[in-house]
Design a protein around this motif. Structure first.
Motif, mmCIF file in Angstrom:
data_model
loop_
_atom_site.group_PDB
_atom_site.id
_atom_site.type_symbol
_atom_site.label_atom_id
_atom_site.label_comp_id
_atom_site.label_asym_id
_atom_site.label_seq_id
_atom_site.Cartn_x
_atom_site.Cartn_y
_atom_site.Cartn_z
ATOM 1 N N SER A 37 0.869 -1.173 0.000
ATOM 2 C CA SER A 37 0.000 0.000 0.000
ATOM 3 C C SER A 37 0.908 1.225 0.000
ATOM 4 C CB SER A 37 -0.891 -0.006 1.247
ATOM 5 O OG SER A 37 -1.748 1.116 1.239
ATOM 6 N N PRO A 38 0.920 1.988 -1.106
ATOM 7 C CA PRO A 38 1.853 3.121 -1.189
ATOM 8 C C PRO A 38 1.611 4.218 -0.158
ATOM 9 C CG PRO A 38 0.497 2.969 -3.178
ATOM 10 C CD PRO A 38 0.126 1.830 -2.303
ATOM 11 N N ARG A 39 0.423 4.277 0.410
ATOM 12 C CA ARG A 39 0.101 5.272 1.435
ATOM 13 C C ARG A 39 -0.767 4.618 2.495
ATOM 14 N NH1 ARG A 39 3.673 7.916 -0.071
ATOM 15 N NH2 ARG A 39 3.664 9.601 -1.543
ATOM 16 N N SER A 41 -3.246 5.811 3.870
ATOM 17 C CA SER A 41 -4.649 6.058 3.550
ATOM 18 C C SER A 41 -5.189 5.004 2.582
ATOM 19 C CB SER A 41 -4.817 7.460 2.956
ATOM 20 O OG SER A 41 -3.960 7.630 1.838
ATOM 21 N N ASP A 120 -0.407 6.084 9.778
ATOM 22 C CA ASP A 120 0.220 7.249 9.152
ATOM 23 C C ASP A 120 -0.181 7.325 7.679
ATOM 24 O OD1 ASP A 120 1.941 9.133 7.990
ATOM 25 O OD2 ASP A 120 3.604 8.592 9.295
ATOM 26 N N PRO A 121 -0.914 8.364 7.273
ATOM 27 C CA PRO A 121 -1.375 8.434 5.884
ATOM 28 C C PRO A 121 -0.240 8.628 4.880
ATOM 29 C CG PRO A 121 -1.938 10.455 7.053
ATOM 30 C CD PRO A 121 -1.361 9.508 8.065
ATOM 31 N N ALA A 122 0.921 9.111 5.343
ATOM 32 C CA ALA A 122 2.043 9.349 4.431
ATOM 33 C C ALA A 122 2.985 8.158 4.320
ATOM 34 C CB ALA A 122 2.826 10.577 4.883
ATOM 35 N N SER A 123 2.875 7.204 5.223
ATOM 36 C CA SER A 123 3.777 6.049 5.237
ATOM 37 C C SER A 123 3.305 5.012 4.239
ATOM 38 C CB SER A 123 3.801 5.424 6.633
ATOM 39 O OG SER A 123 4.687 4.323 6.683
ATOM 40 N N PHE A 124 4.254 4.342 3.560
ATOM 41 C CA PHE A 124 3.838 3.164 2.809
ATOM 42 C C PHE A 124 3.760 2.008 3.789
ATOM 43 C CE2 PHE A 124 8.488 2.278 2.191
ATOM 44 C CZ PHE A 124 8.510 0.959 2.610
#
Length: 143
Positions: A37-39, A41, A120-124
């Motif tokens: 999952s790249p993000r 979110s 964390d929405p910015a973490s992969f």
């Protein structure tokens, strides 16, 4: 296994989800499926795969990220009006904590339900889903 330099053995260096999958396959003969999952979110898009994994008899899922460097073991998934939640086991759990009982383990933070909004929405994130094989004699074939 030969994928790391010799100095890695016995070190305190970390491995990621991909390396964990390689170890599970190499040492236990259980292949793993990596879902990226790249993000954070985007984890909501993986809920269906997690439901299918657990309902199909799949075992714990390893979860790791980059900005969110706290590794997690996933034991289940549920949907509630507030959105999907993952049952998270801290992989640093140690056997001596078992005497705490369910409530004690939850109070100590070893196991908890964690809403997807808290990731964390910015973490992969990489999810490692062990692909256990069903016994060929049960008529189900392979999982």
């Amino acid at each position: 296994m030969g994928d790391k330099p010799p100095a890695f053995a016995g070190s305190r260096d970390w491995i990621g989800t991909v390396e964990a999958a390689l170890c599970v396959d190499h040492f236990f003969g259980v292949p793993c499926k990596i879902v990226h999952s790249p993000r954070g979110s985007g984890l909501a898009g993986q809920v269906g795969a997690l439901y299918a994994h657990f309902q199909g008899g799949g075992g714990p899922v390893m979860l790791g990220g980059d900005a969110d460097s706290s590794s997690k073991g996933l034991l289940g998934v549920c949907s509630v009006p507030a959105g999907p939640h993952l049952l998270v086991l801290d992989p640093h759990y140690y056997r001596g904590a078992e005497g705490l009982g369910r409530e004690g383990m939850q109070a100590a933070g070893w196991v908890r339900w964690q809403g997807l909004a808290s990731f964390d929405p910015a973490s992969f994130y990489n999810l490692c889903l062990p692909q256990f094989r069903r016994d060929a004699g049960d008529g189900a074939g392979e999982n």
